[in-house]
Design a protein around this motif. Structure first.
Motif, PDB file in Angstrom:
ATOM      1  N   GLU A 168      27.752  17.785  27.060  1.00  0.00           N
ATOM      2  CA  GLU A 168      28.123  16.873  27.452  1.00  0.00           C
ATOM      3  C   GLU A 168      28.048  16.867  29.414  1.00  0.00           C
ATOM      4  O   GLU A 168      27.063  17.077  30.164  1.00  0.00           O
ATOM      5  N   ASN A 169      28.124  15.936  30.122  1.00  0.00           N
ATOM      6  CA  ASN A 169      27.679  14.827  31.229  1.00  0.00           C
ATOM      7  C   ASN A 169      25.946  14.771  31.054  1.00  0.00           C
ATOM      8  O   ASN A 169      25.646  15.152  32.136  1.00  0.00           O
ATOM      9  N   VAL A 170      25.160  14.366  29.623  1.00  0.00           N
ATOM     10  CA  VAL A 170      24.289  14.095  30.172  1.00  0.00           C
ATOM     11  C   VAL A 170      23.618  12.632  30.203  1.00  0.00           C
ATOM     12  O   VAL A 170      24.032  11.529  30.161  1.00  0.00           O
ATOM     13  N   THR A 171      22.196  12.479  31.322  1.00  0.00           N
ATOM     14  CA  THR A 171      21.857  11.212  31.918  1.00  0.00           C
ATOM     15  C   THR A 171      20.876  11.211  30.434  1.00  0.00           C
ATOM     16  O   THR A 171      21.476   9.375  30.164  1.00  0.00           O
ATOM     17  N   ILE A 172      20.054  11.484  30.216  1.00  0.00           N
ATOM     18  CA  ILE A 172      19.588  10.615  29.117  1.00  0.00           C
ATOM     19  C   ILE A 172      19.845  11.790  27.169  1.00  0.00           C
ATOM     20  O   ILE A 172      19.143  12.843  28.043  1.00  0.00           O
ATOM     21  N   ALA A 173      20.246  11.248  26.774  1.00  0.00           N
ATOM     22  CA  ALA A 173      20.022  11.998  24.810  1.00  0.00           C
ATOM     23  C   ALA A 173      18.723  12.673  24.540  1.00  0.00           C
ATOM     24  O   ALA A 173      18.614  13.673  24.536  1.00  0.00           O
ATOM     25  N   ALA A 174      17.470  11.885  24.792  1.00  0.00           N
ATOM     26  CA  ALA A 174      15.882  12.500  24.525  1.00  0.00           C
ATOM     27  C   ALA A 174      15.204  11.342  24.970  1.00  0.00           C
ATOM     28  O   ALA A 174      15.262  10.258  25.347  1.00  0.00           O
ATOM     29  N   ARG A 175      14.519  12.337  25.170  1.00  0.00           N
ATOM     30  CA  ARG A 175      12.652  11.899  25.169  1.00  0.00           C
ATOM     31  C   ARG A 175      11.660  11.807  24.674  1.00  0.00           C
ATOM     32  O   ARG A 175      11.071  12.906  24.480  1.00  0.00           O
ATOM     33  N   PHE A 176      11.259  11.377  23.571  1.00  0.00           N
ATOM     34  CA  PHE A 176      10.240  11.918  22.230  1.00  0.00           C
ATOM     35  C   PHE A 176       9.497  10.800  22.362  1.00  0.00           C
ATOM     36  O   PHE A 176       9.169   9.704  21.908  1.00  0.00           O
ATOM     37  N   ALA A 229      25.170   7.641  32.393  1.00  0.00           N
ATOM     38  CA  ALA A 229      23.925   7.857  32.004  1.00  0.00           C
ATOM     39  C   ALA A 229      22.761   5.960  31.782  1.00  0.00           C
ATOM     40  O   ALA A 229      23.268   5.392  31.962  1.00  0.00           O
ATOM     41  N   LYS A 230      21.642   6.537  31.361  1.00  0.00           N
ATOM     42  CA  LYS A 230      20.652   5.510  31.340  1.00  0.00           C
ATOM     43  C   LYS A 230      21.665   4.555  29.599  1.00  0.00           C
ATOM     44  O   LYS A 230      21.722   4.834  28.559  1.00  0.00           O
ATOM     45  N   LYS A 231      21.229   2.971  30.154  1.00  0.00           N
ATOM     46  CA  LYS A 231      21.664   2.230  28.962  1.00  0.00           C
ATOM     47  C   LYS A 231      20.959   2.462  27.831  1.00  0.00           C
ATOM     48  O   LYS A 231      21.902   2.039  26.477  1.00  0.00           O
ATOM     49  N   GLN A 232      19.716   3.128  27.763  1.00  0.00           N
ATOM     50  CA  GLN A 232      19.006   3.469  26.556  1.00  0.00           C
ATOM     51  C   GLN A 232      19.388   4.765  26.950  1.00  0.00           C
ATOM     52  O   GLN A 232      18.293   4.882  27.024  1.00  0.00           O
ATOM     53  N   PRO A 233      20.113   5.360  25.803  1.00  0.00           N
ATOM     54  CA  PRO A 233      19.865   6.804  25.543  1.00  0.00           C
ATOM     55  C   PRO A 233      18.756   7.587  25.247  1.00  0.00           C
ATOM     56  O   PRO A 233      18.391   9.124  25.013  1.00  0.00           O
ATOM     57  N   TRP A 234      18.364   6.763  23.835  1.00  0.00           N
ATOM     58  CA  TRP A 234      17.320   7.956  23.564  1.00  0.00           C
ATOM     59  C   TRP A 234      15.920   7.123  23.403  1.00  0.00           C
ATOM     60  O   TRP A 234      15.817   5.589  23.732  1.00  0.00           O
ATOM     61  N   THR A 235      14.898   7.123  23.885  1.00  0.00           N
ATOM     62  CA  THR A 235      13.611   7.284  24.209  1.00  0.00           C
ATOM     63  C   THR A 235      12.349   7.612  23.253  1.00  0.00           C
ATOM     64  O   THR A 235      12.666   8.349  23.173  1.00  0.00           O
ATOM     65  N   CYS A 236      11.851   6.845  22.227  1.00  0.00           N
ATOM     66  CA  CYS A 236      11.285   7.308  20.733  1.00  0.00           C
ATOM     67  C   CYS A 236       9.865   6.230  20.940  1.00  0.00           C
ATOM     68  O   CYS A 236       9.876   5.141  20.798  1.00  0.00           O
ATOM     69  N   ALA A 237       8.282   7.542  20.619  1.00  0.00           N
ATOM     70  CA  ALA A 237       7.527   7.000  20.364  1.00  0.00           C
ATOM     71  C   ALA A 237       6.085   7.897  20.019  1.00  0.00           C
ATOM     72  O   ALA A 237       6.520   8.372  20.294  1.00  0.00           O
ATOM     73  N   PRO A 248      24.576   9.978  20.625  1.00  0.00           N
ATOM     74  CA  PRO A 248      25.110   8.347  20.226  1.00  0.00           C
ATOM     75  C   PRO A 248      24.027   8.551  18.716  1.00  0.00           C
ATOM     76  O   PRO A 248      22.937   9.439  19.346  1.00  0.00           O
ATOM     77  N   PRO A 249      23.609   7.345  18.253  1.00  0.00           N
ATOM     78  CA  PRO A 249      22.603   7.288  17.250  1.00  0.00           C
ATOM     79  C   PRO A 249      21.041   7.136  18.152  1.00  0.00           C
ATOM     80  O   PRO A 249      20.867   6.438  19.293  1.00  0.00           O
ATOM     81  N   PRO A 250      20.446   7.533  17.535  1.00  0.00           N
ATOM     82  CA  PRO A 250      19.588   7.803  17.648  1.00  0.00           C
ATOM     83  C   PRO A 250      18.755   6.551  17.520  1.00  0.00           C
ATOM     84  O   PRO A 250      18.904   5.417  16.699  1.00  0.00           O
ATOM     85  N   CYS A 251      16.914   6.318  17.897  1.00  0.00           N
ATOM     86  CA  CYS A 251      16.347   5.851  17.571  1.00  0.00           C
ATOM     87  C   CYS A 251      16.203   5.076  16.320  1.00  0.00           C
ATOM     88  O   CYS A 251      16.013   6.078  15.411  1.00  0.00           O
ATOM     89  N   SER A 252      15.802   4.025  16.132  1.00  0.00           N
ATOM     90  CA  SER A 252      14.892   3.596  14.686  1.00  0.00           C
ATOM     91  C   SER A 252      13.464   4.787  14.011  1.00  0.00           C
ATOM     92  O   SER A 252      13.852   4.791  12.829  1.00  0.00           O
ATOM     93  N   LEU A 253      13.104   5.339  14.852  1.00  0.00           N
ATOM     94  CA  LEU A 253      12.029   6.532  14.265  1.00  0.00           C
ATOM     95  C   LEU A 253      12.809   7.116  13.510  1.00  0.00           C
ATOM     96  O   LEU A 253      11.482   8.255  13.378  1.00  0.00           O
ATOM     97  N   LEU A 254      14.219   7.919  14.119  1.00  0.00           N
ATOM     98  CA  LEU A 254      14.907   8.945  13.798  1.00  0.00           C
ATOM     99  C   LEU A 254      15.932   8.640  13.177  1.00  0.00           C
ATOM    100  O   LEU A 254      17.159   8.999  12.776  1.00  0.00           O
ATOM    101  N   PRO A 255      15.743   7.465  12.052  1.00  0.00           N
ATOM    102  CA  PRO A 255      17.261   7.233  10.638  1.00  0.00           C
ATOM    103  C   PRO A 255      17.732   8.192  10.357  1.00  0.00           C
ATOM    104  O   PRO A 255      17.541   8.539  10.227  1.00  0.00           O
TER     105      PRO A 255
END
Length: 473
Positions: A381-389, A413-421, A432-439
């Motif tokens: 709870e009260n998280v700024t960014i869900a994940a940075r991968f 929170a950031k508008k983009q909660p997941w960063t993936c590359a 929230p729903p994760p990035c497309s690299l983690l279907p």
């Protein structure tokens, strides 16, 4: 000197009572008894006061500790020994332990780390690091130290070890240190270690550092340092095998648990991984660092880490993997479940850009292998960014599995909660729903990412109930 075995102690009391010696000499004999759980009990007990220890907070007890431990070493092959530290404030420099030995602190005992730098021997850098972490030269010996030992216990009734770290932090910030700061407790090349039921305060740097060791229990430890203090990591298993960390509370200026195995080309050459590590019932507060960090010094490899029932409050990240090109090594077969996270910057962070190197001789083509990373049953709870991968180009992080995870985002929170590359993996039941690299693989995969069924070897080790008595006068 009043060093006694239990049988000798019993005969002594009987003789005193029958002869009236105690009364006729008007000598006040105080008997202190204590019980604790340990990997092994001891046949011989002595008090630090038997060797001239003075608990006034100002008298140096370095020689008293050295004399006591040297004297007790004669019992290493005869039932082992324990050194009892009574109530008081015991100022001392660094001292070294022995095999088949217990250091036991009374509930009102405080070990105070000396600020006289002449009481801190200097050691060579760790071979898997190639240099000191603070400075290229050697390192100050840790406050409580040991190497090439077996069957070592540091415990008590929640007695206190105070590193008086402000002195060291100031020297570090001013770049006045020629050598790397000491750690609070460090055991090297050792086997069968227990560190339990203690409060550790204000370490000069890392608090608990088992390195090149095996069969380790760290249990019931409270670690506290200012959240702004530099590198005051809580517990750092480093090139170790078969470790159990449980029921610990940590407030620190760096990672609460940092799993390591050497740095760049030195760690690759040394080649000792950390593996078979269990972390349970950990509570962490560290606003600028991670609850559990894997790396960044992971060049010997990290494998089979199992963390469960973890709580973090106002901590930068829940689980963080830190690595970079040049590290080599691997981080694989990592399992985390039942985390409760409150007010975090990231719930999860996994990046390949941690470019702090031991020196310029590392191989930029030594790429780390990151695979088999499993997170499940997490509520945040009260998280700024869900994940940075973010993996490494041409070296993706693979086998990422996340299931049954709910991350509540903060108002900022950031508008983009997941960063993936440069990653590959799957999810199931993640908000929230994760990035497309983690279907999302659907609800039928909600049972994915679970722990291995077989227990770790360290879980078969049961502690014994030990009872001791010591004479004080």
């Amino acid at each position: 000197m009043k060093m006694i075995s239990r049988a000798t102690f019993a005969l002594f009391i009987v003789a005193m009572l029958s002869s009236g010696i105690g009364e006729s000499r008007k000598t006040k004999i105080v008997t202190t008894s204590f019980e604790y759980n340990a990997i092994n009990c001891r046949a011989h007990t002595a008090s630090l006061t038997d060797f001239g220890g003075v608990g006034d907070g100002t008298t140096s007890n370095t020689k008293a500790f050295q004399a006591a431990i040297s004297n007790l070493s004669e019992y290493s092959s005869n039932g082992g020994s324990e050194l009892y530290v009574p109530a008081g404030k015991w100022l001392t420099g660094s001292f070294s332990l022995i095999s088949h030995f217990t250091l036991y602190l009374d509930k009102d005992a405080v070990l105070l780390a000396s600020q006289d730098m002449s009481e801190w021997p200097v050691l060579s850098p760790l071979p898997s690091y190639g240099r000191g972490r603070d400075a290229p030269a050697g390192r100050y010996q840790s406050f409580i130290f040991g190497t090439n030992l077996t069957d070592v216990i540091i415990t008590g009734q929640n007695g206190t070890i105070d590193g008086q770290g402000a002195f060291w932090w100031q020297q570090f910030h001013r770049k006045k240190l020629k050598y790397t700061r000491p750690y609070l407790i460090e055991l090297m090349f050792s086997d069968n270690i227990q560190i339990s039921s203690l409060t550790l305060l204000n370490s000069p740097s890392w608090n608990v550092h088992p390195v090149y060791s095996s069969n380790i229990i760290v249990q019931g430890i409270t670690i506290i340092a200012p959240v702004s203090s530099p590198n005051t990591d809580g517990i750092n298993p480093d090139s170790c095998t078969n470790i159990r960390i449980e029921d610990c509370y940590i407030v620190s200026g760096d990672d609460c648990v940092a799993v390591k195995s050497g740095w760049d080309e030195y760690g690759i050459k040394f080649g000792w991984p950390t593996k078979q590590l269990a972390i349970r019932r950990l509570t962490c507060i560290s606003p600028y660092s991670a609850t559990i960090a894997l790396g960044s010094e992971m060049s010997g490899g990290i494998q089979d880490v199992r963390a469960e029932d973890i709580t973090a409050i106002q901590t930068e990240s829940g689980v963080r993997i830190k690595t970079a090109a040049g590290r080599g090594g691997f981080v694989k077969d990592i399992y985390v479940k039942r985390m409760n996270l409150h007010t975090m910057k990231w719930a999860f962070k996994m990046t390949g850009d941690y470019n702090s190197h031991a020196d310029s001789h590392y191989d930029p083509n030594a790429l780390p292998e990151i695979k088999g990373i499993n997170y499940r049953d997490v509520v945040a709870e009260n998280v700024t960014i869900a994940a940075r991968f973010e993996g490494i180009s041409n070296d993706p992080f693979t086998g990422i599995c996340i299931a049954n995870v709910t991350i509540g985002l903060s108002a900022k929170a950031k508008k983009q909660p997941w960063t993936c590359a440069d990653i590959e993996g799957m999810t199931s039941g993640v908000t929230p729903p994760p990035c497309s690299l983690l279907p999302d693989q659907g609800p039928e995969k909600i049972s994915a990412c679970d722990f291995p069924q077989e227990p770790l070897p360290i879980d078969s080790l049961e502690l014994k109930k030990c009872a001791s008595s010591v004479l004080l006068s």
